[in-house]
Design a protein around this motif. Structure first.
Motif, mmCIF file in Angstrom:
data_model
loop_
_atom_site.group_PDB
_atom_site.id
_atom_site.type_symbol
_atom_site.label_atom_id
_atom_site.label_comp_id
_atom_site.label_asym_id
_atom_site.label_seq_id
_atom_site.Cartn_x
_atom_site.Cartn_y
_atom_site.Cartn_z
ATOM 1 N N GLU A 91 0.824 -1.207 0.000
ATOM 2 C CA GLU A 91 0.000 0.000 0.000
ATOM 3 C C GLU A 91 0.860 1.259 0.000
ATOM 4 N N THR A 92 1.940 1.237 0.772
ATOM 5 C CA THR A 92 2.841 2.390 0.831
ATOM 6 C C THR A 92 3.519 2.614 -0.513
ATOM 7 N N TRP A 93 4.049 1.548 -1.112
ATOM 8 C CA TRP A 93 4.744 1.684 -2.401
ATOM 9 C C TRP A 93 3.795 2.184 -3.484
ATOM 10 N N ARG A 94 2.599 1.622 -3.503
ATOM 11 C CA ARG A 94 1.614 2.025 -4.513
ATOM 12 C C ARG A 94 1.200 3.488 -4.316
ATOM 13 N N GLU A 95 0.950 3.854 -3.079
ATOM 14 C CA GLU A 95 0.569 5.236 -2.783
ATOM 15 C C GLU A 95 1.682 6.204 -3.182
ATOM 16 N N ASN A 96 2.923 5.851 -2.880
ATOM 17 C CA ASN A 96 4.055 6.717 -3.252
ATOM 18 C C ASN A 96 4.163 6.863 -4.769
ATOM 19 N N ALA A 97 3.977 5.788 -5.494
ATOM 20 C CA ALA A 97 4.053 5.855 -6.960
ATOM 21 C C ALA A 97 2.954 6.758 -7.513
ATOM 22 N N LEU A 98 1.763 6.611 -6.976
ATOM 23 C CA LEU A 98 0.647 7.433 -7.447
ATOM 24 C C LEU A 98 0.831 8.895 -7.050
ATOM 25 N N GLN A 99 1.367 9.136 -5.874
ATOM 26 C CA GLN A 99 1.607 10.520 -5.452
ATOM 27 C C GLN A 99 2.648 11.185 -6.329
ATOM 28 N N ARG A 100 3.718 10.452 -6.646
ATOM 29 C CA ARG A 100 4.742 11.033 -7.520
ATOM 30 C C ARG A 100 4.152 11.408 -8.875
ATOM 31 N N ARG A 101 3.212 10.601 -9.342
ATOM 32 C CA ARG A 101 2.630 10.849 -10.657
ATOM 33 C C ARG A 101 1.624 11.981 -10.637
ATOM 34 N N TYR A 102 0.798 12.029 -9.604
ATOM 35 C CA TYR A 102 -0.327 12.957 -9.617
ATOM 36 C C TYR A 102 -0.171 14.161 -8.699
ATOM 37 N N ASN A 103 0.941 14.280 -8.016
ATOM 38 C CA ASN A 103 1.147 15.456 -7.178
ATOM 39 C C ASN A 103 1.242 16.706 -8.036
ATOM 40 N N VAL A 104 0.715 17.774 -7.504
ATOM 41 C CA VAL A 104 0.814 19.061 -8.181
ATOM 42 C C VAL A 104 2.230 19.583 -7.956
ATOM 43 N N PRO A 105 2.887 20.019 -9.011
ATOM 44 C CA PRO A 105 4.241 20.550 -8.831
ATOM 45 C C PRO A 105 4.224 21.735 -7.865
ATOM 46 N N ARG A 106 5.244 21.842 -7.065
ATOM 47 C CA ARG A 106 5.331 22.956 -6.122
ATOM 48 C C ARG A 106 6.718 23.552 -6.204
ATOM 49 N N THR A 107 6.801 24.787 -5.867
ATOM 50 C CA THR A 107 8.094 25.465 -5.885
ATOM 51 C C THR A 107 8.513 25.738 -4.448
ATOM 52 N N THR A 108 9.777 25.614 -4.227
ATOM 53 C CA THR A 108 10.345 25.875 -2.914
ATOM 54 C C THR A 108 11.492 26.848 -3.087
ATOM 55 N N ARG A 109 11.452 27.893 -2.317
ATOM 56 C CA ARG A 109 12.519 28.876 -2.385
ATOM 57 C C ARG A 109 13.749 28.282 -1.719
ATOM 58 N N VAL A 110 14.808 28.205 -2.465
ATOM 59 C CA VAL A 110 16.040 27.627 -1.964
ATOM 60 C C VAL A 110 17.018 28.731 -1.580
ATOM 61 N N LEU A 111 16.967 29.818 -2.290
ATOM 62 C CA LEU A 111 17.972 30.848 -2.128
ATOM 63 C C LEU A 111 17.329 32.213 -2.353
ATOM 64 N N ASP A 112 17.652 33.160 -1.508
ATOM 65 C CA ASP A 112 17.275 34.559 -1.704
ATOM 66 C C ASP A 112 18.505 35.314 -2.161
ATOM 67 N N VAL A 113 18.379 35.952 -3.287
ATOM 68 C CA VAL A 113 19.515 36.675 -3.849
ATOM 69 C C VAL A 113 19.120 38.117 -4.084
ATOM 70 N N GLU A 114 19.993 38.997 -3.736
ATOM 71 C CA GLU A 114 19.766 40.411 -3.999
ATOM 72 C C GLU A 114 20.863 40.864 -4.957
ATOM 73 N N LEU A 115 20.472 41.458 -6.045
ATOM 74 C CA LEU A 115 21.422 41.896 -7.076
ATOM 75 C C LEU A 115 21.531 43.417 -6.967
ATOM 76 N N VAL A 116 22.736 43.879 -6.784
ATOM 77 C CA VAL A 116 22.995 45.303 -6.698
ATOM 78 C C VAL A 116 23.871 45.680 -7.863
ATOM 79 N N VAL A 117 23.373 46.596 -8.673
ATOM 80 C CA VAL A 117 24.131 47.068 -9.829
ATOM 81 C C VAL A 117 24.712 48.436 -9.470
ATOM 82 N N VAL A 118 25.998 48.567 -9.601
ATOM 83 C CA VAL A 118 26.665 49.813 -9.240
ATOM 84 C C VAL A 118 27.073 50.563 -10.492
#
Length: 118
Positions: A91-118
């Motif tokens: 049940e766990t393996w099947r659920e994981n396979a189905l979740q990987r297939r049907y999960n809605v893509p999500r974005t995760t902020r990994v890095l905050d960058v500030e660009l300063v142009v001089v």
């Protein structure tokens, strides 16, 4: 883009589900082999019981026979449970396979960058 990716994702899901099913079928085969071995041991134990010369030998053979019968019953129950796919891992393996297939893509902020142009 989605239309091009969809068939590939569907194929991957089907392959994953097929692997899970084959694994479960293999587990059933292993348990069926164990049951066949137990049946042979039961036959042998019955022959020993029937050929027992004394009461003590017959009693030991009866105990062994009862133990093997209980083990065979547990094996038959396990085979039935696996065939019905009533297995937590399955049940766990099947659920994981189905979740990987049907999960809605999500974005995760990994890095905050500030660009300063001089």
């Amino acid at each position: 883009d989605r239309a091009a990716v969809e068939p590939h994702e569907r194929v991957r899901l089907e392959e994953a589900l097929d692997r899970i099913e084959r694994h479960m079928d293999d587990r059933v085969l292993v348990w069926e082999q164990r049951r066949a071995e137990l049946n042979e041991r039961l036959d042998e134990a019955q022959r020993r019981r029937d050929a027992a010369a004394g009461a003590a030998a017959r009693e030991r053979a009866e105990l062994e026979l009862r133990s093997l019968e209980l083990e065979r019953e547990a094996t038959v129950a396990e085979i039935a449970r696996l065939r019905a796919r009533e297995d937590e891992d399955y049940e766990t393996w099947r659920e994981n396979a189905l979740q990987r297939r049907y999960n809605v893509p999500r974005t995760t902020r990994v890095l905050d960058v500030e660009l300063v142009v001089v």
